[in-house]
Design an enzyme around this catalytic site. Sequence first.
Site, PDB file in Angstrom:
ATOM      1  CB  SER A 246       5.034  -1.889  12.057  1.00  0.00           C
ATOM      2  OG  SER A 246       4.479  -0.463  12.271  1.00  0.00           O
TER       3      SER A 246
ATOM      4  CG  ASN B 157      -1.809   1.214   1.480  1.00  0.00           C
ATOM      5  OD1 ASN B 157      -1.634   2.052   0.374  1.00  0.00           O
ATOM      6  ND2 ASN B 157      -2.302   1.336   2.680  1.00  0.00           N
TER       7      ASN B 157
ATOM      8  N   GLY C 212       2.250   2.380  10.909  1.00  0.00           N
ATOM      9  CA  GLY C 212       3.262   3.260  10.522  1.00  0.00           C
ATOM     10  C   GLY C 212       3.649   3.620  11.927  1.00  0.00           C
TER      11      GLY C 212
ATOM     12  CE  LYS D 256      -0.084   3.142   4.798  1.00  0.00           C
ATOM     13  NZ  LYS D 256      -0.123   3.419   6.172  1.00  0.00           N
TER      14      LYS D 256
ATOM     15  CG  HIS E 298      -5.666   1.801   5.070  1.00  0.00           C
ATOM     16  ND1 HIS E 298      -5.409   2.870   6.225  1.00  0.00           N
ATOM     17  CD2 HIS E 298      -4.896   1.087   5.015  1.00  0.00           C
ATOM     18  CE1 HIS E 298      -4.274   2.738   6.436  1.00  0.00           C
ATOM     19  NE2 HIS E 298      -3.580   1.188   5.825  1.00  0.00           N
TER      20      HIS E 298
ATOM     21  CD  GLU F 109      -2.821   5.344   6.873  1.00  0.00           C
ATOM     22  OE1 GLU F 109      -2.778   5.397   5.407  1.00  0.00           O
ATOM     23  OE2 GLU F 109      -1.971   4.689   7.405  1.00  0.00           O
TER      24      GLU F 109
ATOM     25  CD  GLU G 140      -3.468  -2.574   7.175  1.00  0.00           C
ATOM     26  OE1 GLU G 140      -2.587  -2.912   6.853  1.00  0.00           O
ATOM     27  OE2 GLU G 140      -4.394  -1.749   7.045  1.00  0.00           O
TER      28      GLU G 140
ATOM     29  N   GLY H 127       2.731  -1.146   4.519  1.00  0.00           N
ATOM     30  CA  GLY H 127       2.834   0.283   4.156  1.00  0.00           C
ATOM     31  C   GLY H 127       4.270   0.911   3.784  1.00  0.00           C
TER      32      GLY H 127
HETATM   33  P1  PGA Z   1       2.750   0.364   7.722  1.00  0.00           P
HETATM   34  O1  PGA Z   1       1.448   0.433   7.003  1.00  0.00           O
HETATM   35  O2  PGA Z   1       3.356  -1.241   7.136  1.00  0.00           O
HETATM   36  O3  PGA Z   1       3.347   1.509   7.259  1.00  0.00           O
HETATM   37  O4  PGA Z   1       2.426   0.046   9.077  1.00  0.00           O
HETATM   38  C1  PGA Z   1       0.384  -0.635   6.735  1.00  0.00           C
HETATM   39  C2  PGA Z   1      -0.919  -0.245   6.343  1.00  0.00           C
HETATM   40  O5  PGA Z   1      -1.327   0.741   6.610  1.00  0.00           O
HETATM   41  O6  PGA Z   1      -1.531  -0.841   5.264  1.00  0.00           O
END
Ligand code: PGA
Length: 250
Positions: free
Chosen positions: A212, A9, A172, A11, A94, A96, A166, A233
């Site tokens: 992460s 992803n 993140g 983003k 997601h 976010e 998630e 991500g």
């Molecule tokens: P991250 O994001 O690997 O940067 O923690 C995962 C995601 O948001 O799908």
Amino acid sequence: MRKKFIAGNWKMYTTAAAAKALAEGVAKGVTGNAVTVAVCPPYPWLGLVADAVKGSGVAVGGQNCHHAAEGAYTGEVSPQMLLDAGCQYVIVGHSERRHGLGEPDRFLNLKAKAATAAGLKVIFCVGELLAEREAGLTEDVIWFQVAAGLNGLSADAVSKLVIAYEPVWAIGTGKVASPAQAQEVHAFIRKGFARQYGDAAAGALAILYGGSVKPDNAAEILRQPDVDGALVGGASLKVDSFLGIVRAAV
Ligand code: PGA
């Protein structure tokens, strides 16, 4: 045996040039088809990324879509537009978008229905906040999100879905869930699916972990019996680290 699935992803990162280079690097590095691999770039780069990965085993996904087929929805993109741009997948729900942009469950449900009906495979995301986990509400929150998000979907539509667990506190932040924490929630989701849709559907369901994931922690998480892959991500933005996670899935 469920095939492992690693999705990147991106983003709201990458320039056009960086997206092209990243897609080409991933396409070149993914050999064989032991693992399903997809990349989800920002909308403007979907076409160029689809071109860059053409002929490789790498699929392309959108990061979101609207539920309508077309209409006066400024700034939105329909499932069919994603298909036309070369996507097979779309991420829905997601955190976010749930928490950052306030998208409600009923809206995510419409998106999941519209996207699967159009022929996209939906990566449907669920996850609890830290405060919810600390209050002992993880399972309640996860099942509510699954049930509300998939409410009214046909058995056929559900069979084309992927769930991504998630935990919001792990996205993140560098705070990855422990393999045991991931396994516990994944097993809970699969058990719920078995109740709702039957054992065969539950057994076939791919449940990805996200939050992460890095090359050095991927293998241990992916070894858990109910973890079928990862939604990545930050570590999907570099060819080497993304391929390191793909290799950990083999
Ligand atoms: P991250 O994001 O690997 O940067 O923690 C995962 C995601 O948001 O799908």
